[in-house]
Design an enzyme around this catalytic site. Structure first.
Site, PDB file in Angstrom:
ATOM      1  N   ALA A 221       5.663   0.499 -11.063  1.00 31.43           N
ATOM      2  CA  ALA A 221       6.815  -0.375 -10.817  1.00 31.43           C
ATOM      3  C   ALA A 221       8.064   0.462 -10.502  1.00 31.43           C
ATOM      4  CB  ALA A 221       7.058  -1.263 -12.036  1.00 31.43           C
ATOM      5  N   CYS A 272      -2.128  -0.452  -5.217  1.00 30.00           N
ATOM      6  CA  CYS A 272      -1.571  -0.560  -6.570  1.00 30.00           C
ATOM      7  C   CYS A 272      -0.227  -1.271  -6.699  1.00 30.00           C
ATOM      8  CB  CYS A 272      -1.412   0.835  -7.168  1.00 30.00           C
ATOM      9  SG  CYS A 272      -2.966   1.578  -7.615  1.00 30.00           S
TER      10      CYS A 272
END
Ligand code: UDX
Ligand code: ADP
Length: 480
Positions: A221, A272
């Site tokens: 993230a 991802c």
């Protein structure tokens, strides 16, 4: 002698196990998969994934202490440590659709481990999973285990494609999470000893299970957020006449920020980033943290905006229509040095242009026509299911050709879109290309790889992400 088995011979399982086998010659490593073609490819001269340095590592160990097999149950039964590196798609239906991780493949792997095991094992989560997955897996294993002891560890993989072997040889860190019990600590030590064959001890971080699981989601993230931040700046740069490369350079010189991962682009892709952030968003929502969920969701929305903005720019610059115009797409992989197309921004850009009725001619040095056609006809999130579940004959897209040469792709084209930063795109003969294109001839550089000034001197109208705009482009603003 320790025996390792890895379930899932994909981008993570294959290279990781090959490096473990290379660095630990006394350990027998078996990589197993339900996909027969994938295992056959691992046992052939043409490995199923393109990764610099991988061929060499596999050649050194295959048949010595590295084996690829479809005999999943036998190898799991014989192993002391079982890595699980299977697909974790985003759910497309039901509770949490579009966000939550679909743990079907994980659950079936766990049930199979419980069924076939006759001795105690360490089960290692290698593929990224939601926080607290280990708890669910523990339940499956302990309810079905006939008294056998299973220790669950989380050992997320941080390798990036294209540099996987380098990353595995010299990882920034190896993360191992385990239960805070004597048995848990013993399992952590066993896995640590494997990595200690080549990774310095101070780079092996041991934590509790939940920290390890969450750290992987958090790292992805943070990385994706950097790209969305610089891409947000790229839009402002274009509006103000600032240059995003200069801004990134100036910002990155601050040692607290650092210079890496600040390249503006047409958007991030890969298996991802989006999946993990969506998963993070879902976990936050489930834990009653809507503000936190909203914060991370913006990283994805900004990435989607960047891709849409690019398509709008192309269409707006070409008199607001690309219908029946040939547009060359250079690069389809989600980044250079890989043939991987999972979540590549090229999919959304191509779909956007096809939606506007463009005729696309695509060239990528590593991606096959079959793959491109599959990608452009697949629904969102369907890519993350084993190949046998995907349509084998994708619907034919008539406005599309896939060619094996950049000059062929650009012949008679009105525009060139560069969507992957392959080195070879820097050194193409752009004069030759220009001579064979329709006029006005456009280059839309989604990766900032070309020398825009040089191309302008040839006669191209050039758009580079986040750079001051040509007068032409200023006169043809894209309406979002
Ligand atoms: C990523 C993480 O880097 C890795 O640690 C994790 O294990 C898996 O996910 P990967 O997806 O292989 O690895 O590639 P990465 O190099 O991170 O690039 C992801 C995307 O971001 C690519 O599309 C790339 O082109 C894009 N990117 C990267 C940018 O647009 N700008 C940058 O500055 C860096
Ligand atoms: P990653 O990028 O995380 O390595 P991949 O999709 O490349 O993901 O690889 C996951 C692999 O796991 C696929 O080759 C798939 O066939 C395999 N797989 C999924 N479920 C199982 C299972 N139950 N047993 C064995 N292999 C499995």
């Amino acid at each position: 002698m320790v025996k390792i088995c890895c379930i899932g011979a994909g981008y993570v399982g294959g290279p990781t196990m090959a490096v473990i086998a290379l660095k630990c010659p006394e350990i027998e490593v078996a990589v197993v998969d339900i996909s027969v073609p994938r295992i056959n490819a691992w046992n052939s001269e043409q490995l199923p994934i393109y990764e610099p340095g991988l061929d060499d590592v596999v050649k050194q160990c295959r048949g010595r202490n590295l084996f690829f097999s479809t005999d999943v149950e036998r190898h799991v039964c014989e192993a002391d440590i079982v890595f699980v590196s299977v697909n974790t798609p985003t759910k497309t239906r039901g509770l949490g659709a579009g966000k939550a991780a679909d743990l079907t493949y994980w659950e079936s792997a766990a049930r199979m481990i419980a069924d076939v095991s006759k001795s105690s094992k360490i089960v290692v989560e290698k593929s990224t999973v939601p926080v607290k997955t280990a708890e669910a897996i523990e339940k499956i294993l302990s309810h079905n285990s006939k008294g056998i002891n299973f220790q669950i560890l989380s050992n997320p993989e941080f390798l990036a494609e294209g540099t996987a072997i380098e990353d595995l040889f010299k990882p920034d860190r190896v993360l191992i999470g385990g239960r805070e019990t004597p048995e848990g600590a013993k399992a952590v030590k066993t896995l640590k000893d494997v990595y200690a064959h080549w990774v310095p001890e101070d780079r092996i971080i041991c934590t509790n299970l939940w920290s390890a699981e969450l750290s992987k989601l958090a790292a992805n993230a943070f990385l994706a957020q950097r790209i969305s931040s610089v891409n947000a700046m790229s839009a402002l740069c274009e509006a103000t006449g600032a240059d995003v490369t200069e801004v990134s350079h100036a910002v990155g010189k601050d040692t607290r920020i650092g210079s890496k991962f600040l390249n503006a682009s047409v958007g991030f892709g890969g298996s991802c980033f989006q999946k993990d952030i969506l998963n993070l968003v879902y976990i936050c929502e489930c834990n009653g943290l809507p503000e936190v969920a909203h914060y991370w969701k913006q990283v994805i929305l900004m990435n989607d905006y960047q891709k849409t903005r690019f398509v709008n720019r192309v269409v707006a610059s070409m008199f607001n229509t690309v219908a029946n115009k040939k547009v060359a797409i250079l690069g389809f992989a989600f980044k250079k040095d890989t043939g991987d197309t999972r979540e590549t921004p090229a999919i959304d850009v191509c779909k956007g242009l096809l939606g506007d009725k463009a005729q696309l001619s695509i060239y990528d040095p590593q991606v096959s026509e079959d793959q491109i056609r599959k990608d452009l006809s697949m629904n969102k999130f369907d890519w993350d299911h084993p190949a046998h579940l995907q349509p084998s004959s994708p619907t034919a897209i008539k406005q599309l050709s896939v060619v094996w040469d950049a000059y062929e792709a650009t012949k008679d084209a009105h525009a060139v879109c560069i969507l992957t930063e392959w080195d070879e795109f820097r050194n193409l003969d752009y004069q030759k290309m220009f001579d064979n294109m329709q006029k006005p001839a456009f280059v839309f550089d989604g990766r900032n790889v070309v020398d825009a000034e040089k191309l302008r001197n040839i006669g191209f109208i050039v758009y580079s992400i986040g750079k001051p705009l040509d007068a032409w482009l200023k006169d043809m603003p894209a309406v979002a």
